[in-house]
Design a protein around this motif. Structure first.
Motif, PDB file in Angstrom:
ATOM      1  N   PRO A  60       0.823  -1.214   0.000  1.00  0.00           N
ATOM      2  CA  PRO A  60       0.000   0.000   0.000  1.00  0.00           C
ATOM      3  C   PRO A  60       0.857   1.264   0.000  1.00  0.00           C
ATOM      4  O   PRO A  60       2.005   1.241   0.428  1.00  0.00           O
ATOM      5  CB  PRO A  60      -0.788  -0.105   1.307  1.00  0.00           C
ATOM      6  CG  PRO A  60       0.089  -0.920   2.195  1.00  0.00           C
ATOM      7  CD  PRO A  60       0.788  -1.897   1.291  1.00  0.00           C
ATOM      8  N   THR A  61       0.267   2.335  -0.477  1.00  0.00           N
ATOM      9  CA  THR A  61       0.919   3.634  -0.393  1.00  0.00           C
ATOM     10  C   THR A  61       0.965   4.039   1.078  1.00  0.00           C
ATOM     11  O   THR A  61       0.258   3.474   1.916  1.00  0.00           O
ATOM     12  CB  THR A  61       0.132   4.695  -1.179  1.00  0.00           C
ATOM     13  OG1 THR A  61      -1.161   4.829  -0.577  1.00  0.00           O
ATOM     14  CG2 THR A  61       0.011   4.343  -2.646  1.00  0.00           C
ATOM     15  N   ALA A  62       1.762   5.023   1.390  1.00  0.00           N
ATOM     16  CA  ALA A  62       1.852   5.508   2.768  1.00  0.00           C
ATOM     17  C   ALA A  62       0.488   6.012   3.238  1.00  0.00           C
ATOM     18  O   ALA A  62       0.080   5.753   4.372  1.00  0.00           O
ATOM     19  CB  ALA A  62       2.895   6.620   2.866  1.00  0.00           C
ATOM     20  N   LYS A  63      -0.225   6.697   2.365  1.00  0.00           N
ATOM     21  CA  LYS A  63      -1.543   7.221   2.721  1.00  0.00           C
ATOM     22  C   LYS A  63      -2.511   6.084   3.040  1.00  0.00           C
ATOM     23  O   LYS A  63      -3.225   6.137   4.046  1.00  0.00           O
ATOM     24  CB  LYS A  63      -2.092   8.077   1.580  1.00  0.00           C
ATOM     25  CG  LYS A  63      -3.428   8.690   1.883  1.00  0.00           C
ATOM     26  CD  LYS A  63      -3.918   9.551   0.737  1.00  0.00           C
ATOM     27  CE  LYS A  63      -5.287  10.139   1.063  1.00  0.00           C
ATOM     28  NZ  LYS A  63      -5.781  10.959  -0.030  1.00  0.00           N
ATOM     29  N   LEU A  64      -2.523   5.052   2.214  1.00  0.00           N
ATOM     30  CA  LEU A  64      -3.416   3.925   2.459  1.00  0.00           C
ATOM     31  C   LEU A  64      -3.013   3.180   3.725  1.00  0.00           C
ATOM     32  O   LEU A  64      -3.865   2.771   4.508  1.00  0.00           O
ATOM     33  CB  LEU A  64      -3.431   2.971   1.259  1.00  0.00           C
ATOM     34  CG  LEU A  64      -4.289   1.715   1.417  1.00  0.00           C
ATOM     35  CD1 LEU A  64      -5.718   2.049   1.823  1.00  0.00           C
ATOM     36  CD2 LEU A  64      -4.251   0.893   0.139  1.00  0.00           C
ATOM     37  N   ALA A  65      -1.726   3.023   3.952  1.00  0.00           N
ATOM     38  CA  ALA A  65      -1.249   2.345   5.160  1.00  0.00           C
ATOM     39  C   ALA A  65      -1.724   3.086   6.406  1.00  0.00           C
ATOM     40  O   ALA A  65      -2.209   2.473   7.358  1.00  0.00           O
ATOM     41  CB  ALA A  65       0.272   2.240   5.141  1.00  0.00           C
ATOM     42  N   LEU A  66      -1.620   4.400   6.403  1.00  0.00           N
ATOM     43  CA  LEU A  66      -2.071   5.186   7.550  1.00  0.00           C
ATOM     44  C   LEU A  66      -3.594   5.148   7.695  1.00  0.00           C
ATOM     45  O   LEU A  66      -4.116   5.112   8.808  1.00  0.00           O
ATOM     46  CB  LEU A  66      -1.580   6.626   7.441  1.00  0.00           C
ATOM     47  CG  LEU A  66      -0.069   6.792   7.601  1.00  0.00           C
ATOM     48  CD1 LEU A  66       0.342   8.237   7.346  1.00  0.00           C
ATOM     49  CD2 LEU A  66       0.382   6.336   8.972  1.00  0.00           C
ATOM     50  N   THR A  67      -4.291   5.107   6.580  1.00  0.00           N
ATOM     51  CA  THR A  67      -5.748   4.986   6.615  1.00  0.00           C
ATOM     52  C   THR A  67      -6.158   3.664   7.233  1.00  0.00           C
ATOM     53  O   THR A  67      -7.093   3.602   8.042  1.00  0.00           O
ATOM     54  CB  THR A  67      -6.335   5.110   5.190  1.00  0.00           C
ATOM     55  OG1 THR A  67      -5.969   6.381   4.646  1.00  0.00           O
ATOM     56  CG2 THR A  67      -7.846   4.988   5.194  1.00  0.00           C
ATOM     57  N   LEU A  68      -5.455   2.598   6.892  1.00  0.00           N
ATOM     58  CA  LEU A  68      -5.739   1.286   7.476  1.00  0.00           C
ATOM     59  C   LEU A  68      -5.475   1.292   8.980  1.00  0.00           C
ATOM     60  O   LEU A  68      -6.256   0.729   9.756  1.00  0.00           O
ATOM     61  CB  LEU A  68      -4.895   0.206   6.801  1.00  0.00           C
ATOM     62  CG  LEU A  68      -5.248  -0.123   5.351  1.00  0.00           C
ATOM     63  CD1 LEU A  68      -4.185  -1.009   4.730  1.00  0.00           C
ATOM     64  CD2 LEU A  68      -6.616  -0.778   5.281  1.00  0.00           C
ATOM     65  N   CYS A  69      -4.394   1.915   9.389  1.00  0.00           N
ATOM     66  CA  CYS A  69      -4.083   2.012  10.817  1.00  0.00           C
ATOM     67  C   CYS A  69      -5.190   2.737  11.558  1.00  0.00           C
ATOM     68  O   CYS A  69      -5.618   2.298  12.634  1.00  0.00           O
ATOM     69  CB  CYS A  69      -2.757   2.734  11.027  1.00  0.00           C
ATOM     70  SG  CYS A  69      -1.326   1.815  10.463  1.00  0.00           S
ATOM     71  N   TYR A  70      -5.656   3.822  10.992  1.00  0.00           N
ATOM     72  CA  TYR A  70      -6.734   4.593  11.618  1.00  0.00           C
ATOM     73  C   TYR A  70      -8.016   3.764  11.680  1.00  0.00           C
ATOM     74  O   TYR A  70      -8.680   3.713  12.714  1.00  0.00           O
ATOM     75  CB  TYR A  70      -6.966   5.891  10.841  1.00  0.00           C
ATOM     76  CG  TYR A  70      -8.098   6.711  11.387  1.00  0.00           C
ATOM     77  CD1 TYR A  70      -7.938   7.461  12.544  1.00  0.00           C
ATOM     78  CD2 TYR A  70      -9.331   6.731  10.757  1.00  0.00           C
ATOM     79  CE1 TYR A  70      -8.983   8.220  13.060  1.00  0.00           C
ATOM     80  CE2 TYR A  70     -10.384   7.478  11.263  1.00  0.00           C
ATOM     81  CZ  TYR A  70     -10.201   8.214  12.412  1.00  0.00           C
ATOM     82  OH  TYR A  70     -11.241   8.950  12.920  1.00  0.00           O
ATOM     83  N   ALA A  71      -8.354   3.103  10.575  1.00  0.00           N
ATOM     84  CA  ALA A  71      -9.592   2.319  10.507  1.00  0.00           C
ATOM     85  C   ALA A  71      -9.586   1.164  11.496  1.00  0.00           C
ATOM     86  O   ALA A  71     -10.627   0.810  12.064  1.00  0.00           O
ATOM     87  CB  ALA A  71      -9.803   1.806   9.087  1.00  0.00           C
ATOM     88  N   LEU A  72      -8.421   0.570  11.716  1.00  0.00           N
ATOM     89  CA  LEU A  72      -8.311  -0.587  12.611  1.00  0.00           C
ATOM     90  C   LEU A  72      -7.885  -0.206  14.024  1.00  0.00           C
ATOM     91  O   LEU A  72      -7.750  -1.081  14.875  1.00  0.00           O
ATOM     92  CB  LEU A  72      -7.322  -1.592  12.019  1.00  0.00           C
ATOM     93  CG  LEU A  72      -7.735  -2.173  10.664  1.00  0.00           C
ATOM     94  CD1 LEU A  72      -6.594  -2.993  10.068  1.00  0.00           C
ATOM     95  CD2 LEU A  72      -8.994  -3.005  10.799  1.00  0.00           C
ATOM     96  N   ASP A  73      -7.643   1.085  14.238  1.00  0.00           N
ATOM     97  CA  ASP A  73      -7.200   1.599  15.537  1.00  0.00           C
ATOM     98  C   ASP A  73      -5.943   0.867  16.016  1.00  0.00           C
ATOM     99  O   ASP A  73      -5.862   0.382  17.147  1.00  0.00           O
ATOM    100  CB  ASP A  73      -8.314   1.490  16.575  1.00  0.00           C
ATOM    101  CG  ASP A  73      -8.023   2.296  17.831  1.00  0.00           C
ATOM    102  OD1 ASP A  73      -7.299   3.309  17.733  1.00  0.00           O
ATOM    103  OD2 ASP A  73      -8.499   1.904  18.913  1.00  0.00           O
ATOM    104  N   LYS A  74      -4.969   0.763  15.108  1.00  0.00           N
ATOM    105  CA  LYS A  74      -3.697   0.089  15.395  1.00  0.00           C
ATOM    106  C   LYS A  74      -2.536   1.007  15.045  1.00  0.00           C
ATOM    107  O   LYS A  74      -2.662   1.891  14.210  1.00  0.00           O
ATOM    108  CB  LYS A  74      -3.553  -1.192  14.565  1.00  0.00           C
ATOM    109  CG  LYS A  74      -4.590  -2.245  14.853  1.00  0.00           C
ATOM    110  CD  LYS A  74      -4.334  -2.886  16.176  1.00  0.00           C
ATOM    111  CE  LYS A  74      -5.309  -4.012  16.431  1.00  0.00           C
ATOM    112  NZ  LYS A  74      -5.106  -4.652  17.699  1.00  0.00           N
ATOM    113  N   LYS A  75      -1.397   0.774  15.681  1.00  0.00           N
ATOM    114  CA  LYS A  75      -0.177   1.498  15.335  1.00  0.00           C
ATOM    115  C   LYS A  75       0.385   0.925  14.038  1.00  0.00           C
ATOM    116  O   LYS A  75       0.201  -0.249  13.732  1.00  0.00           O
ATOM    117  CB  LYS A  75       0.872   1.341  16.432  1.00  0.00           C
ATOM    118  CG  LYS A  75       0.514   2.007  17.730  1.00  0.00           C
ATOM    119  CD  LYS A  75       1.624   1.806  18.727  1.00  0.00           C
ATOM    120  CE  LYS A  75       1.287   2.420  20.065  1.00  0.00           C
ATOM    121  NZ  LYS A  75       2.340   2.178  21.052  1.00  0.00           N
TER     122      LYS A  75
END
Length: 41
Positions: A19-34
């Protein structure tokens, strides 16, 4: 919630797609994970 398809998520999970950096951070936010909890180098 992330704006990507199930196929994209599956491809990330199996290592077929990075994933792109933006998508990776979006996934982290969506899953509430670091970032470190979801991705490793």
């Amino acid at each position: 919630m992330t704006g990507v398809s199930r196929t994209t998520i599956s491809s990330i999970e199996t290592g077929q797609f990075n994933p792109t950096a933006k998508l990776a951070l979006t996934l982290c936010y969506a899953l509430d994970k670091k970032f470190e909890d979801l991705f490793y180098f």
